[in-house]
Design a protein around this motif. Structure first.
Motif, PDB file in Angstrom:
ATOM      1  N   LEU A 180       0.803  -1.225   0.000  1.00 17.40           N
ATOM      2  CA  LEU A 180       0.000   0.000   0.000  1.00 17.40           C
ATOM      3  C   LEU A 180       0.835   1.274   0.000  1.00 17.40           C
ATOM      4  O   LEU A 180       0.292   2.375   0.122  1.00 17.40           O
ATOM      5  N   SER A 181       2.145   1.154  -0.140  1.00 12.73           N
ATOM      6  CA  SER A 181       3.021   2.314   0.032  1.00 12.73           C
ATOM      7  C   SER A 181       2.772   3.422  -0.976  1.00 12.73           C
ATOM      8  O   SER A 181       3.124   4.587  -0.724  1.00 12.73           O
ATOM      9  N   GLU A 182       2.168   3.113  -2.122  1.00 13.05           N
ATOM     10  CA  GLU A 182       1.864   4.140  -3.122  1.00 13.05           C
ATOM     11  C   GLU A 182       0.425   4.650  -3.006  1.00 13.05           C
ATOM     12  O   GLU A 182      -0.032   5.448  -3.819  1.00 13.05           O
ATOM     13  N   PHE A 183      -0.264   4.205  -1.980  1.00 10.87           N
ATOM     14  CA  PHE A 183      -1.649   4.609  -1.695  1.00 10.87           C
ATOM     15  C   PHE A 183      -1.575   5.474  -0.434  1.00 10.87           C
ATOM     16  O   PHE A 183      -1.856   5.020   0.670  1.00 10.87           O
ATOM     17  N   ASN A 184      -1.175   6.732  -0.590  1.00 14.57           N
ATOM     18  CA  ASN A 184      -0.681   7.476   0.565  1.00 14.57           C
ATOM     19  C   ASN A 184      -1.101   8.948   0.616  1.00 14.57           C
ATOM     20  O   ASN A 184      -0.319   9.810   1.010  1.00 14.57           O
ATOM     21  N   GLN A 185      -2.351   9.220   0.272  1.00 13.57           N
ATOM     22  CA  GLN A 185      -2.849  10.580   0.374  1.00 13.57           C
ATOM     23  C   GLN A 185      -3.332  10.878   1.795  1.00 13.57           C
ATOM     24  O   GLN A 185      -3.735   9.979   2.539  1.00 13.57           O
ATOM     25  N   ILE A 186      -3.300  12.161   2.158  1.00 10.46           N
ATOM     26  CA  ILE A 186      -3.724  12.619   3.482  1.00 10.46           C
ATOM     27  C   ILE A 186      -4.673  13.796   3.300  1.00 10.46           C
ATOM     28  O   ILE A 186      -4.407  14.691   2.493  1.00 10.46           O
ATOM     29  N   ALA A 187      -5.790  13.791   4.035  1.00 13.30           N
ATOM     30  CA  ALA A 187      -6.757  14.895   3.983  1.00 13.30           C
ATOM     31  C   ALA A 187      -7.060  15.361   5.394  1.00 13.30           C
ATOM     32  O   ALA A 187      -7.333  14.543   6.286  1.00 13.30           O
ATOM     33  N   ILE A 188      -7.027  16.672   5.597  1.00 11.81           N
ATOM     34  CA  ILE A 188      -7.314  17.256   6.909  1.00 11.81           C
ATOM     35  C   ILE A 188      -8.602  18.058   6.846  1.00 11.81           C
ATOM     36  O   ILE A 188      -8.801  18.864   5.937  1.00 11.81           O
ATOM     37  N   ASN A 189      -9.467  17.809   7.816  1.00 15.23           N
ATOM     38  CA  ASN A 189     -10.696  18.590   7.972  1.00 15.23           C
ATOM     39  C   ASN A 189     -10.586  19.340   9.292  1.00 15.23           C
ATOM     40  O   ASN A 189     -10.884  18.799  10.360  1.00 15.23           O
TER      41      ASN A 189
END
Length: 452
Positions: free
Chosen positions: A85-94
């Motif tokens: 999963l190392s290339e599945f690595n987005q982050i979203a901040i709310n």
């Protein structure tokens, strides 16, 4: 090596004939040497779903790899499909809801850098390249845990691809039994976690980075430090979390080190850690830094990879003077080929103990700390394994249970040791959400082989 048709796999598929296969099959612990049938680097949930369905249709066992730091190498194997999963690595901040959502391949370093840019700390781990998902699924000890709770205590929602390739959501209101199990039940047991949503803690301007060292600390001083440590921790301010270590290094000889984070100023930190500074010959620093600066300095302690053997235990009572002497003696002599042996102490208590043992799958809420015995070696793997196995017998006799994120492959009755009385409930959740044991590995919750 088996041959197989990889049609149906999506994402980036790496097979043994790929020029980068030998490099990409490696995990952090180079004592682990496995040869997967293929590695599929997934970029989205569809890739993960296709990988699960492909493995079942081709009767190929699978493993799940995020940061590749499982100490026993359970995120890989011989002739398996490795879902990476190392290339599945987005982050979203709310910020409005004080939430951060990380995809399944995000590492400690990535989440620290992202949240810190907005002024937030995060209850993550110490090693920068460890995957956040594996860290939190096993409970999630880190240098903020006494103040902010374990990683799993801050989880509010997860998304997971199950054995049918279907995406499930786990939270207080959706699949609550799965949500319970995923908070401490260990990675790789119930499905492929593709995203995790955590509560964001309050913003902080600076923290204090604590660094305490004793060089040339003989066995007597190391024993005395353990006694001092356990007395100090009993009433320590919950704003401080330390990891302490007695060690035997080829380069430095016998020594002691303690490092950690205090959510407050250096002048307050000095009063709190003063008992740990009184053994004679101490060198210490208390620096006011941003949270990101502090965790980055701590992360620099870790090499890109190493070869090691280790075992962990939970400490639920104070050791006698005789026992601390015995513990210090465990590392007094390094095995052949070893360059470093250590017995480490990871502080618990504080917010960790405020949650009941059955409220999440992480059972050992009342432990004072985790202890971890390890040897780092350049050769003689078998002798270093024997060194751990021989010393584990004594360590087990004075402690209770083991930390699933610091696994030990020869652990007897491992389900009880990792999960205590939560093991029975975990088995029920496992049978409900993975009835065919598609997600299996040597110390998985169900022992029977996959039924495809």
């Amino acid at each position: 090596m088996n041959t197989c048709n990889f049609e149906g796999l999506t994402g980036r598929v790496v097979t043994p004939d790929d020029p980068f296969y030998q490099e990409l099959r490696q995990v952090y612990n180079r004592a682990v040497n496995k040869f997967p049938l293929a590695i599929v680097f997934c970029q989205n949930e569809a890739d993960v779903s296709n990988a699960v369905l492909w493995s079942r249709s081709h009767c190929v066992s699978l493993r799940i790899r995020s940061g590749g730091h499982n100490y026993e190498g359970y995120s890989t194997g011989n002739d398996i499909l490795d879902i990476d999963l190392s290339e599945f690595n987005q982050i979203a901040i709310n910020e409005a809801l004080s939430l951060v959502t990380v995809q399944g391949g995000v590492t400690n370093k990535q989440v620290y850098e992202t949240v810190s840019a907005l002024g937030y700390p995060f209850p993550g781990g110490t090693c920068p390249t460890v995957g956040v998902s594996g860290y939190a699924l096993g409970g999630g000890w880190g240098l903020s845990c006494r103040y902010l709770g374990l990683g799993c205590d801050n989880l509010v929602q997860l998304r997971l691809v199950n054995y049918e390739g279907v995406v499930l959501t786990a939270s207080d209101t959706e699949n609550p039994d799965l949500y319970w199990a995923l908070r401490g039940g260990g990675g790789g047991n119930f499905g492929v976690v593709t995203s995790m949503t955590f509560r964001l803690p309050p913003k902080v301007s600076n923290v204090t980075l604590i660094d305490i060292r004793y060089s040339n600390a003989d066995r007597e001083k190391q024993s005395l430090f353990i006694q001092t440590w356990q007395d100090w921790l009993m009433d320590a301010d919950i704003r401080v979390t330390l990891v302490s270590r007695i060690f035997n290094s080829q380069e430095e000889g016998l020594g002691i080190i303690a490092r950690g984070i205090f959510y407050g100023p250096p002048e307050a930190a000095l009063g709190i850690v003063k008992p740990l500074l009184e053994l004679g010959g101490v060198r210490y620093s208390l620096r006011s830094l941003t949270f990101l600066e502090a965790v980055t300095i701590i992360g620099e302690f870790y090499p890109p990879y190493e070869s090691f053997q280790s075992a962990s235990r939970f400490v639920l009572r104070d050791f006698s003077e005789c026992e601390t002497c015995q513990l210090a003696g465990l590392i007094a002599e390094r095995p052949r080929g070893s360059v470093y042996t250590a017995l480490s102490f990871y502080a618990l208590g504080g917010r960790v103990s405020e949650t009941a043992s059955n409220e999440t799958a992480f059972f050992y809420r009342n432990a004072h700390y985790i202890t971890w015995l390890n040897t780092v070696f350049e050769s003689c793997k078998c002798e270093n394994s024997d060194w751990i196995n021989e010393r584990f017998c004594y360590l087990k006799s004075v402690t209770e249970g083991s930390y699933v994120n610091f696994p030990y492959g020869l652990l007897p009755c491992y389900l009880k040791e990792y999960y205590g009385s939560n093991a029975c409930r975990l088995k029920k959740v496992k049978k409900r959400y993975d009835p065919y044991n598609v997600f299996s590995f040597p110390q998985g919750i169900l022992k029977k082989p996959p039924c495809l």
